[in-house]
Scaffold this motif. Structure first.
Motif, PDB file in Angstrom:
ATOM      1  N   MET A   1      49.459  52.754  51.208  1.00  0.00           N
ATOM      2  CA  MET A   1      49.421  52.486  49.748  1.00  0.00           C
ATOM      3  C   MET A   1      48.952  51.000  49.228  1.00  0.00           C
ATOM      4  N   THR A   2      49.620  50.077  50.081  1.00  0.00           N
ATOM      5  CA  THR A   2      49.246  48.712  49.970  1.00  0.00           C
ATOM      6  C   THR A   2      47.659  48.490  49.797  1.00  0.00           C
ATOM      7  N   MET A   3      46.833  49.013  50.597  1.00  0.00           N
ATOM      8  CA  MET A   3      45.474  48.785  50.563  1.00  0.00           C
ATOM      9  C   MET A   3      44.784  49.576  49.199  1.00  0.00           C
ATOM     10  N   ILE A   4      45.476  50.707  48.799  1.00  0.00           N
ATOM     11  CA  ILE A   4      45.088  51.221  47.645  1.00  0.00           C
ATOM     12  C   ILE A   4      45.383  50.647  46.588  1.00  0.00           C
ATOM     13  N   SER A   5      46.390  50.048  46.440  1.00  0.00           N
ATOM     14  CA  SER A   5      46.945  49.186  45.341  1.00  0.00           C
ATOM     15  C   SER A   5      45.813  47.814  45.113  1.00  0.00           C
ATOM     16  N   LEU A   6      45.741  47.146  46.256  1.00  0.00           N
ATOM     17  CA  LEU A   6      44.572  46.127  46.169  1.00  0.00           C
ATOM     18  C   LEU A   6      43.396  46.326  45.930  1.00  0.00           C
ATOM     19  N   GLY A   7      43.016  47.527  46.381  1.00  0.00           N
ATOM     20  CA  GLY A   7      41.699  48.270  45.958  1.00  0.00           C
ATOM     21  C   GLY A   7      41.442  48.694  44.595  1.00  0.00           C
ATOM     22  N   VAL A   8      42.616  49.008  43.911  1.00  0.00           N
ATOM     23  CA  VAL A   8      42.438  49.379  42.528  1.00  0.00           C
ATOM     24  C   VAL A   8      42.317  48.050  41.719  1.00  0.00           C
ATOM     25  N   PHE A   9      43.199  46.968  41.974  1.00  0.00           N
ATOM     26  CA  PHE A   9      43.016  45.786  41.450  1.00  0.00           C
ATOM     27  C   PHE A   9      41.529  45.046  41.536  1.00  0.00           C
ATOM     28  N   LEU A  10      41.087  45.055  42.818  1.00  0.00           N
ATOM     29  CA  LEU A  10      39.822  44.488  42.997  1.00  0.00           C
ATOM     30  C   LEU A  10      38.778  45.480  42.272  1.00  0.00           C
ATOM     31  N   PHE A  11      38.913  46.759  42.183  1.00  0.00           N
ATOM     32  CA  PHE A  11      37.758  47.465  41.419  1.00  0.00           C
ATOM     33  C   PHE A  11      37.861  47.141  39.916  1.00  0.00           C
ATOM     34  N   ASN A  12      38.978  46.872  39.353  1.00  0.00           N
ATOM     35  CA  ASN A  12      39.015  46.574  38.150  1.00  0.00           C
ATOM     36  C   ASN A  12      38.625  45.084  37.599  1.00  0.00           C
ATOM     37  N   CYS A  13      38.849  44.229  38.637  1.00  0.00           N
ATOM     38  CA  CYS A  13      38.428  42.771  38.772  1.00  0.00           C
ATOM     39  C   CYS A  13      36.754  43.002  38.516  1.00  0.00           C
ATOM     40  N   PHE A  14      36.211  43.700  39.427  1.00  0.00           N
ATOM     41  CA  PHE A  14      34.699  43.770  39.411  1.00  0.00           C
ATOM     42  C   PHE A  14      33.881  44.514  38.270  1.00  0.00           C
ATOM     43  N   LYS A  15      34.917  45.453  37.633  1.00  0.00           N
ATOM     44  CA  LYS A  15      34.549  46.362  36.688  1.00  0.00           C
ATOM     45  C   LYS A  15      34.406  45.411  35.540  1.00  0.00           C
ATOM     46  N   TYR A  16      35.424  44.785  35.087  1.00  0.00           N
ATOM     47  CA  TYR A  16      35.589  43.669  34.058  1.00  0.00           C
ATOM     48  C   TYR A  16      34.932  42.423  34.167  1.00  0.00           C
ATOM     49  N   TRP A  17      34.104  42.169  35.153  1.00  0.00           N
ATOM     50  CA  TRP A  17      33.856  40.767  35.884  1.00  0.00           C
ATOM     51  C   TRP A  17      32.593  40.545  34.537  1.00  0.00           C
ATOM     52  N   ASP A  18      32.659  39.206  34.032  1.00  0.00           N
ATOM     53  CA  ASP A  18      31.600  38.789  33.188  1.00  0.00           C
ATOM     54  C   ASP A  18      31.626  39.470  31.665  1.00  0.00           C
ATOM     55  N   ARG A  19      32.834  40.467  31.528  1.00  0.00           N
ATOM     56  CA  ARG A  19      32.816  40.780  30.055  1.00  0.00           C
ATOM     57  C   ARG A  19      33.310  40.019  29.115  1.00  0.00           C
ATOM     58  N   ASP A  20      32.995  40.296  27.894  1.00  0.00           N
ATOM     59  CA  ASP A  20      33.474  39.318  26.761  1.00  0.00           C
ATOM     60  C   ASP A  20      34.914  39.620  26.850  1.00  0.00           C
ATOM     61  N   LEU A  21      35.650  38.761  26.374  1.00  0.00           N
ATOM     62  CA  LEU A  21      37.204  38.755  26.302  1.00  0.00           C
ATOM     63  C   LEU A  21      37.503  39.762  25.272  1.00  0.00           C
ATOM     64  N   THR A  22      36.726  40.205  24.078  1.00  0.00           N
ATOM     65  CA  THR A  22      37.477  41.136  23.401  1.00  0.00           C
ATOM     66  C   THR A  22      37.136  42.719  23.940  1.00  0.00           C
ATOM     67  N   ASP A  23      36.710  42.594  25.088  1.00  0.00           N
ATOM     68  CA  ASP A  23      36.265  43.985  25.681  1.00  0.00           C
ATOM     69  C   ASP A  23      37.314  44.542  26.783  1.00  0.00           C
ATOM     70  N   ILE A  24      37.984  43.344  27.343  1.00  0.00           N
ATOM     71  CA  ILE A  24      38.996  43.368  28.268  1.00  0.00           C
ATOM     72  C   ILE A  24      40.086  43.964  27.870  1.00  0.00           C
ATOM     73  N   PRO A  25      40.469  45.059  28.533  1.00  0.00           N
ATOM     74  CA  PRO A  25      42.005  45.644  27.993  1.00  0.00           C
ATOM     75  C   PRO A  25      43.288  44.916  28.335  1.00  0.00           C
ATOM     76  N   SER A  26      44.268  45.402  27.996  1.00  0.00           N
ATOM     77  CA  SER A  26      45.406  44.818  28.416  1.00  0.00           C
ATOM     78  C   SER A  26      45.791  45.034  30.015  1.00  0.00           C
ATOM     79  N   ALA A  27      46.832  44.381  30.427  1.00  0.00           N
ATOM     80  CA  ALA A  27      46.987  44.513  31.924  1.00  0.00           C
ATOM     81  C   ALA A  27      47.649  45.802  32.256  1.00  0.00           C
TER      82      ALA A  27
END
Length: 260
Positions: A1-27
């Protein structure tokens, strides 16, 4: 589950990379406990059931096969042996589920905004007009209004408790079906599949009114927007699990005593 948790975090980082701040949701909406935190969330329920079933489905058989349990019996009673296993199972599930989920939350909070500009709770957001309607779909909406992060933490605890009970039942049943590990692994999946099927076909029998949400994980993942949630349903699930754990636990103790 640790790998999945890290994977979810990295997935969201790549998903919102270079997005405008107004498009980034709350943590809070991107943490792993959120119902829509990543694309594989629908199968996370099966992954969680597998994670808690595998370690405890053959523990008793392995100890019996290696004669380790007989060594334990010489220094303690069957009841003490059983309750030590329950404590071990509870601790293991907390380590397997609760800690990786909290790690994911801390990592997400370290990168994403506490309250995003596009969040419905932000009065400056264009979505703020839908805030009241938005939270009506949630389970325990008042707690969410008080603090979405305390809300999420409570769901982690609720999910951990649910999985602890599932793991205890798997261990208890493993004392009956000692050699049939496949059956033990299949029991949680078969049970959840039946509940999921019933939950999906339930609306067909409600021609009027709102059909009840019967899927237990719609109550255990935060921010789930399935309609028809009821406190009675989730309470019934926990009562059923507790009663099942107690009954199978009593039988398991008798089974262990017979082998001492």
């Amino acid at each position: 589950m640790t790998m999945i948790s890290l994977g979810v975090f990295l997935f969201n980082c790549f998903k919102y990379w270079d997005r405008d701040l107004t498009d980034i949701p709350s943590a809070y909406s991107l943490c792993i406990y959120s119902a829509d935190s990543f694309i594989l969330q629908p199968i996370l329920a099966f992954i969680l059931l597998l994670v808690v079933a595998i370690p405890f489905s053959d523990t008793y058989y392995t100890e019996k096969n290696t004669k380790l349990n007989y060594i334990v019996y010489t220094k303690s009673s069957a009841k003490l042996y059983y309750f030590s296993k329950i404590i071990t199972i509870t601790t293991a599930v907390i380590i397997l589920i609760c800690i990786p989920f909290l790690l994911n939350c801390l990592l997400t909070l370290s990168v994403f905004p506490y309250i995003g500009l596009c969040d419905a709770s932000n009065q400056m957001s264009s979505q703020s007009q839908f805030y009241d309607e938005f939270i009506d779909f949630f389970f325990l909406p008042k707690l969410f209004s008080y603090s979405p992060y305390i809300y999420g933490f409570c769901f982690i605890l609720l999910l951990t408790l649910f999985l602890v009970l599932c793991a205890i039942i798997v261990f208890n049943v493993s004392t009956f079906f000692i050699k049939n590990k496949t059956l033990l692994l299949a029991i949680p999946f078969m049970t959840y599949c039946i509940v999921a099927i019933v939950s999906n076909i339930a609306p067909l029998f409600f021609t009027s009114g709102i059909p009840p949400a019967l899927d237990p994980f719609s109550y255990l993942f935060a921010f789930d927007t399935h309609i028809g949630k009821s406190y009675i349903i989730i309470i019934c699930y926990f009562i059923t699990l507790i009663i099942t754990a107690l009954i199978t636990g009593r039988i398991a103790i008798q089974k262990i005593k017979s082998e001492v």
